[in-house]
Design a protein around this motif. Sequence first.
Motif, PDB file in Angstrom:
ATOM      1  N   ASN A  57       0.774  -1.270  -0.071  1.00  0.00           N
ATOM      2  CA  ASN A  57       0.077  -0.103  -0.176  1.00  0.00           C
ATOM      3  C   ASN A  57       0.872   1.314   0.040  1.00  0.00           C
ATOM      4  OD1 ASN A  57      -2.694   1.537   0.710  1.00  0.00           O
ATOM      5  ND2 ASN A  57      -1.338   2.140   2.260  1.00  0.00           N
ATOM      6  N   SER A 159      -5.940   3.400   1.914  1.00  0.00           N
ATOM      7  CA  SER A 159      -6.024   2.642   3.121  1.00  0.00           C
ATOM      8  C   SER A 159      -6.675   3.197   4.375  1.00  0.00           C
ATOM      9  CB  SER A 159      -4.702   1.962   3.269  1.00  0.00           C
ATOM     10  OG  SER A 159      -4.753   0.974   4.131  1.00  0.00           O
ATOM     11  N   GLU A 266      -5.360  -4.896  -0.333  1.00  0.00           N
ATOM     12  CA  GLU A 266      -5.689  -3.682  -0.790  1.00  0.00           C
ATOM     13  C   GLU A 266      -5.957  -3.564  -2.215  1.00  0.00           C
ATOM     14  OE1 GLU A 266      -5.824  -0.863   1.032  1.00  0.00           O
ATOM     15  OE2 GLU A 266      -4.524  -1.234   2.791  1.00  0.00           O
TER      16      GLU A 266
END
Length: 273
Positions: A57, A159, A266
């Motif tokens: 991420n 995120s 993710e």
Amino acid sequence: MVYGEKPQTHRIDMNTPSVARMYDALLGGTTNYAVDRDACNQLLQIAPSTQLLARNNRAFLGRVVRYLVEEEGIRQFLDHGSGLPSLENVHEIAQDLNRDCRVAYVDNDPMVHAFGRTTLDENDNTMVIDADMRKSDDIFRATDTFFDWKKPIAALFVSVLHCLADTDDDRDPGAMIKRVAAKLPAGSFLVICQLVSDKATVRTEVTQLMEEATGGHWGRVREPDEVRAYFEGMRIIAPPGLVDVVDWKPDTPPPPPELRATDWVEWGGVAQV
């Protein structure tokens, strides 16, 4: 500048895990406590790929910022739920490419502000806003003169949406995204990714663990179609579209199927409003 500080609320709770500090621990940082690391260990038992996802991420964030500066000419970034300073923060990446880039960081975690004042707020083109990311009107007021609201802005939700619960009012993640998209100038971009899983057991167990560990400061692990709905009415940048973030314009060959996470990922992408 640091906007909206409320000293009476800036008490760091060392006995309850913080999502920001847990993320820092997963990235190998040192701005965390034993309680955060213990929660990470419990999380890793449910979803062993969690640490890998955190690093994937962070790499995605870097690629997105570089793309937006170099390919789309973006010079203004609004980073919702920015988290603790780490390597290659948004303003460092953007300003390395163009020193005129302006970055506003939004977070209401007290430790983020303790470190943000010295690490993130380091020049006249950066600011740190003490606000819940759902308080859009407060954020717009804080950035009224900081940004040029006649020029495109990239709003980042990287995120963070899994930290927000679904509600029936304007605090709902989907409602927040629509509100921000409606406010952004023509030509602006939204970057959205969050943790998703096709496995009901992972979604349930992680959500329950994080809800209990953080004292209710958590939302929900969702499914890809739920995240796709956040992009309704926007022009998704394709290729690559909405994907596992390791597949979003990778600068190195993405991992083969046998080396990918099988518990959760993710997932998201970039869209122009």
